[in-house]
Design an enzyme around this catalytic site. Structure first.
Site, PDB file in Angstrom:
ATOM      1  N   ARG A 180       0.696  -1.237   0.031  1.00  0.00           N
ATOM      2  CA  ARG A 180      -0.264  -0.022   0.135  1.00  0.00           C
ATOM      3  C   ARG A 180       0.954   1.610   0.123  1.00  0.00           C
ATOM      4  NH1 ARG A 180      -4.393  -1.118   5.269  1.00  0.00           N
ATOM      5  NH2 ARG A 180      -4.842   1.204   4.333  1.00  0.00           N
ATOM      6  N   CYS A 239      -1.048   5.972   9.065  1.00  0.00           N
ATOM      7  CA  CYS A 239      -1.014   4.273   8.585  1.00  0.00           C
ATOM      8  C   CYS A 239      -2.163   4.767   8.177  1.00  0.00           C
ATOM      9  CB  CYS A 239      -1.882   4.150  10.220  1.00  0.00           C
ATOM     10  SG  CYS A 239      -2.772   4.202  10.849  1.00  0.00           S
TER      11      CYS A 239
END
Length: 283
Positions: A180, A239
């Protein structure tokens, strides 16, 4: 010197102190949709005796469109006080695997003034596997006043992050999985661009733990430094939605870095906007 011992308790310690006055236990479990686990249903079926449930979907800012946005100090104090948790308690937080969402609760409590918050090493899954006591009985709660003492210096806002990315004044540690971070893997939430903030360092949260515990201090230090981070310099953690960024916060503080912030909006905010710089270059 490692300060991990200041932030964790062993299963033996907790089992010996289940009935100790002033020790409060929180089940802070939460799971990604792909994990197909219902944390509240699991808590209802079995939890550590005396534990109360912390709902990550409810302890949020109700007006925010982002997931898991930090509530106001007043709202947090009201919710936590209703659960019978006082700022002066010795608060033990656990989650299922050990170091996934418990650090987020640890961070929130300390950000709002709790004095002594620890994480259970190994998590509830290991607690159960070891045959330690569990119950499905409802935990009696005596509501109290949580005397809030906010520490805004532990939080980075969107405006802060724009300045940090532009100036490089603070290192950025990204807790999402590497795929990601590089943009090779899609984001699990719709409407988000892929990649990372310019200048950010990839430090997947899951790489910092083993068997539900933080890596030993020497291994942890090596892992963080191999990601290109300097433990002597300020850091902001990020995050997907502010959950696992707290794992990095815990790891950095456990190694003595006292100048750490957490970007609460994280990629849910940054990646969903059209006015934020994004790169997929390796960092």
């Amino acid at each position: 010197m490692s300060e991990q011992e200041n932030f964790v308790v062993t299963p033996d310690w907790l089992q010996d102190n289940l009935d100790t006055p002033g020790v409060t236990i929180i089940d802070g479990s939460w799971y990604l949709p792909a994990q197909n686990r219902d944390p509240k249903a699991e808590y209802d079926a079995a939890h550590i005796p005396g534990a109360v449930f912390f709902d990550h979907e409810q302890v949020v800012e109700p007006s925010s469109k982002l997931p898991h946005t930090l509530p106001s100090p007043e709202d947090f104090a009201r919710i936590i006080g209703t659960a019978g948790i006082a700022a002066d308690d010795t608060i033990i937080v656990y989650d299922g695997p050990g170091l996934f969402t418990a650090p987020r609760v640890w961070w929130m409590l300390r950000t709002f003034g709790a004095k002594d918050v620890r994480i259970l090493e190994g998590g509830f899954d290991n607690w159960k596997a070891a045959g330690r006591p569990v119950t499905d009985e409802l935990t009696p709660v005596a509501p109290c006043v949580f005397h809030v003492d906010p520490h805004p210096e532990r939080i980075a806002s969107f405006e802060d992050m724009m300045g940090i990315v532009e100036s490089g004044e603070r290192q950025i540690a990204d807790a999402r999985p590497a795929g990601r971070f590089t943009g090779k893997d899609p984001e699990p939430r719709e409407g988000m661009r892929s990649g990372h903030m310019p200048g950010a360092h990839s430090l997947p949260a899951l790489s910092l733990a083993r068997d539900g515990k933080l890596l030993p201090a020497d291994e942890l230090k090596a892992k963080i430094e191999s990601a290109g981070l300097d433990l002597e310099k300020p850091v902001v953690t990020s995050c997907g939605s502010g959950i696992t960024a707290a794992v990095l916060f815990l790891a950095l503080e456990s190694l003595g870095n006292k100048d750490v912030k957490l970007y609460d909006g994280s990629w849910s905010e940054w990646g969903s906007r059209s006015d934020t710089p994004i790169t997929t270059a390796e960092a």
